[in-house]
Design a protein around this motif. Structure first.
Motif, short mmCIF file in Angstrom:
data_model
loop_
_atom_site.label_atom_id
_atom_site.label_comp_id
_atom_site.label_asym_id
_atom_site.label_seq_id
_atom_site.Cartn_x
_atom_site.Cartn_y
_atom_site.Cartn_z
N TRP A 272 -74.42 -8.27 27.66
CA TRP A 272 -75.45 -7.56 27.27
C TRP A 272 -76.47 -7.24 27.80
O TRP A 272 -76.93 -5.96 28.00
CB TRP A 272 -75.75 -7.89 25.67
N TRP A 273 -77.13 -8.30 28.32
CA TRP A 273 -78.42 -8.01 29.41
C TRP A 273 -77.87 -7.27 30.65
O TRP A 273 -78.75 -6.41 30.99
CB TRP A 273 -78.85 -9.59 29.66
N ARG A 274 -76.82 -7.60 31.31
CA ARG A 274 -76.47 -6.81 32.44
C ARG A 274 -76.04 -5.52 32.15
O ARG A 274 -76.51 -4.61 33.05
CB ARG A 274 -75.03 -7.50 32.97
N TRP A 275 -75.61 -5.18 30.92
CA TRP A 275 -75.74 -3.79 30.46
C TRP A 275 -76.87 -3.24 30.28
O TRP A 275 -77.06 -1.94 30.99
CB TRP A 275 -74.88 -3.53 29.11
N ARG A 276 -77.90 -3.75 29.84
CA ARG A 276 -79.28 -3.21 29.60
C ARG A 276 -79.83 -2.98 31.03
O ARG A 276 -80.55 -1.63 31.04
CB ARG A 276 -79.87 -4.19 28.67
N ILE A 277 -79.80 -3.65 31.96
CA ILE A 277 -80.23 -3.30 33.25
C ILE A 277 -79.75 -2.38 34.04
O ILE A 277 -79.88 -2.06 35.32
CB ILE A 277 -80.67 -4.79 34.00
N ARG A 280 -73.08 -2.02 35.10
CA ARG A 280 -71.88 -1.89 34.47
C ARG A 280 -70.90 -3.00 34.55
O ARG A 280 -70.23 -3.62 33.70
CB ARG A 280 -71.56 -0.59 34.31
N ALA A 283 -71.56 -6.45 33.63
CA ALA A 283 -71.34 -6.62 32.15
C ALA A 283 -70.19 -6.80 31.58
O ALA A 283 -69.95 -7.86 30.96
CB ALA A 283 -72.14 -5.39 31.37
#
Length: 344
Positions: A272-277, A280, A283
């Motif tokens: 989820w954190w990788r998605w937020r930054i 893709r 994530a």
């Protein structure tokens, strides 16, 4: 260096190894489930009756595995491989189903850890093969060699049209790789035929993979992955708690299940954190690690507590891995074509 030269086998990897491995594992697991269900429904009969003989089903299992090997030795081309994978999988399922007899002094078929042993073997087989494959993609030379293998079916008049189109696209993408252009010219002169039965097995797995890729690229992908993660985590904890209250599950089982669930959720939080930054692909890779943690840790301990619950958990994990794998394929396809692809 001398040792490395002696151990170097010059093996060419097959691009369809994952498809054949899937056929092998699915047929093996299905054989185990069908065999156990049949024996339970019929009161565990013995082949041989009261004659003093007992023909264990490990023996026909060995014969089927031998048949798969002989088919691989006796025939050339890609056609025999799905059949060999299917027969080998059924034979291995009959063989490994009696693992309880192999590891106990009293030949106990009902040895409780047997299910966990079988589960670990299949998980290590699938995960090990995927890790091995992802470490180094096929080289151009190996892709040309695989196309030459397909040419064998074409020369024998057993090449389906969809397979020929797929190989031609691969050869066109290789440009000036040695032999690619010559193979392309040969394949274009061959008349395609209707897919024979063995190659329809490959087509089935291709369609399943394509379905997962379409799902991963849809707007429902995030919701599906989230629901599967929550279902897996909550379900694992609830099963162990219920079993502990009912018949007192052991502390190691509870601790192992809880540890696997925590690790899986932590990896999902990292996704989820990788998605937020904005990462893709990162994530999706972290989601894949989350599913594998559940598969390799949580479900192993679940099998010790409840085989039925673990089978349900295994099914959920496989669905999750299918969606996540489809997300990786959709992302890579989007990068190759320059399009933006939605990933879970």
């Amino acid at each position: 260096m001398r040792t490395r030269r002696l151990l170097h086998l010059d093996l060419v990897r097959s691009e369809k190894a994952g498809v054949h491995l899937t056929t092998f594992v699915v047929s093996a697991v299905s054989t185990i489930l069908v065999t156990r269900a049949y024996l339970a429904l019929t009161g565990y009969p013995q082949i041989g009756g009261d004659s003093g003989l007992h023909i264990a089903h490990v023996l026909p299992g060995g014969l089927l595995m031998a048949a798969g090997l002989v088919i691989g030795f006796a025939y050339i081309g890609r056609g025999p491989r799905p059949v060999a994978a299917l027969l080998g999988g059924v034979g291995f399922g009959l063989f490994i189903d009696e693992v309880g007899k192999f590891v106990t002094a009293d030949n106990d078929y009902f040895f409780e850890p047997a299910a966990a042993i079988m589960y670990i073997i299949f998980v290590c087989l699938v995960v090990g093969a995927n890790v091995w494959r992802r470490r180094r993609p096929l080289t151009d030379e190996e892709k040309v060699a695989n196309a030459a293998h397909v040419l064998v079916d074409g020369l024998a008049g057993r090449l389906p049209a969809n397979r020929r189109r797929e190989v031609l696209r691969t050869l066109e993408s290789l440009g000036d790789a040695r032999g690619a252009r010559q193979l392309h010219d040969l394949l274009t002169t061959l008349e395609p035929r209707t897919s024979p039965l063995p190659q329809r097995l490959e087509l089935l797995w291709h369609r399943i993979a394509e379905a997962f890729t379409r799902l991963a690229a849809s707007r429902f992908a995030a919701a599906v992955v989230g629901a599967l993660l929550v279902l897996q985590a909550v379900g694992a904890v609830l099963v162990v708690v219920v079993l502990w209250r009912a018949n007192g599950s052991s502390a190691p089982v509870m601790a192992g299940t809880a540890t696997g669930t925590v690790i899986s959720l932590a990896l999902a939080a990292m996704a989820w954190w990788r998605w937020r930054i904005g990462d893709r692909r990162g994530a999706v890779e972290w989601l894949q690690r989350s599913a594998l943690a559940s598969l390799l840790i949580t479900q192993v301990f679940q099998f010790a507590a409840s085989q039925f619950a673990a089978v349900v958990g295994l099914f959920v994990d496989l669905l999750l891995l299918g969606v996540v794998g489809g997300g990786l394929r959709a992302h890579d396809t989007g990068r190759a074509s320059g399009d933006q692809v939605r990933s879970p």
